[in-house]
Design a protein around this motif. Structure first.
Motif, PDB file in Angstrom:
ATOM      1  N   LEU A  14       0.814  -1.217   0.000  1.00  0.00           N
ATOM      2  CA  LEU A  14       0.000   0.000   0.000  1.00  0.00           C
ATOM      3  C   LEU A  14       0.845   1.264   0.000  1.00  0.00           C
ATOM      4  N   PHE A  15       1.994   1.202   0.686  1.00  0.00           N
ATOM      5  CA  PHE A  15       2.851   2.381   0.810  1.00  0.00           C
ATOM      6  C   PHE A  15       4.259   2.003   0.351  1.00  0.00           C
ATOM      7  N   PRO A  16       4.529   2.100  -0.934  1.00  0.00           N
ATOM      8  CA  PRO A  16       5.829   1.680  -1.468  1.00  0.00           C
ATOM      9  C   PRO A  16       6.986   2.400  -0.779  1.00  0.00           C
ATOM     10  N   GLU A  17       8.040   1.656  -0.487  1.00  0.00           N
ATOM     11  CA  GLU A  17       9.231   2.269   0.103  1.00  0.00           C
ATOM     12  C   GLU A  17      10.014   2.996  -0.978  1.00  0.00           C
ATOM     13  N   ARG A  18      10.731   4.026  -0.523  1.00  0.00           N
ATOM     14  CA  ARG A  18      11.499   4.840  -1.452  1.00  0.00           C
ATOM     15  C   ARG A  18      12.958   4.906  -1.022  1.00  0.00           C
ATOM     16  N   CYS A  19      13.821   5.075  -1.972  1.00  0.00           N
ATOM     17  CA  CYS A  19      15.239   5.251  -1.705  1.00  0.00           C
ATOM     18  C   CYS A  19      15.425   6.475  -0.817  1.00  0.00           C
ATOM     19  N   ILE A  20      16.166   6.336   0.278  1.00  0.00           N
ATOM     20  CA  ILE A  20      16.336   7.484   1.180  1.00  0.00           C
ATOM     21  C   ILE A  20      17.206   8.561   0.553  1.00  0.00           C
TER      22      ILE A  20
END
Length: 237
Positions: A14-20
């Motif tokens: 539901l909430f895709p992770e993103r590159c920091i």
């Protein structure tokens, strides 16, 4: 797969992770995208104990400071710089966790034989804290508290607002923060070995002033760990 990893993978639906570092969507349970991880400007050992830079990049002339040593995992460049800038704009727990993991690894590598009494963040004024909504150095220090099993101390207060260090020439930065910090009432740091945490060290003026105050009040040693450190010319240091 641990329970934490399972929850992160489930949430990522539901909430895709993103590159920091760049903000791209990435598979869950990774610190960043492959491109950014490859380009990270790591500070490789052996490290100068005075400025925290790789000895090959050191320009400090072994000039002593009030802090005993300085260390950081990255130079303030490329993806690492972008991660710190993102952290100043958004309170992102995942970004804090990844940077704190890197900082903790550097503490273990460079300061592994030191028994710290507490980890201390560089403070902000009430007005600065209200404007941003959080202190990114405190977030990093709190995460280090968990990773290194150290008490989180907040003995320092910032007495007045200062111009952003990045907006000033190097020669004006020490004067900009002169007298800006003091020990809060009720705190005793006498004889303590302190780990001072920040997000970026440029000329070192801010952590130098914090270390000076801690030592004036009796701290035995102050070691700095920062997420990033700026690579300086001899004229800037």
């Amino acid at each position: 797969m641990t329970g934490g990893e399972f929850r992160r993978r489930a949430l990522a639906v539901l909430f895709p992770e993103r590159c920091i570092y760049c903000g791209r969507v990435i598979p869950p349970c990774r610190p960043g995208c492959a491109d950014c991880l490859e380009k990270l400007p790591r500070i490789e050992p052996p490290v100068c104990r005075f400025c925290g830079h790789s000895r090959a990049d050191c320009t400090c002339g072994r000039r002593r400071r009030h802090y005993d040593r300085c260390a950081a995992p990255f130079y303030y460049e490329g993806p690492a710089k972008q991660a710190v800038l993102f952290l100043k704009e958004e309170k992102d727990p995942h970004r804090v966790e990844v940077l704190a993991d890197e900082m903790a690894a550097v503490v273990r590598r460079e300061y592994g034989d030191i028994a710290f009494d507490g980890v201390v963040p560089v403070p902000m004024t009430e007005a600065e804290l209200k404007a941003r909504g959080y202190n990114q150095s405190l977030l990093l220090a709190a995460a280090l508290n968990e990773r290194l099993d150290l008490p989180l101390w907040q003995p320092l207060g910032k007495q007045f607002e200062t111009a952003p260090q990045k907006s000033l020439p190097a020669m004006e930065r020490s004067g900009n923060v002169l007298g800006a910090f003091d020990l809060k009432a009720g705190w005793n740091v006498e004889g303590a070995s302190v780990l001072l945490a920040d997000d970026v060290v440029t000329t070192g003026s801010t952590v130098e002033e914090c270390a000076k105050i801690l030592k004036i009040y009796g701290a035995a040693a102050v070691y700095v760990v920062s997420a990033t450190a700026s690579r300086l010319s001899k004229d800037e240091d």
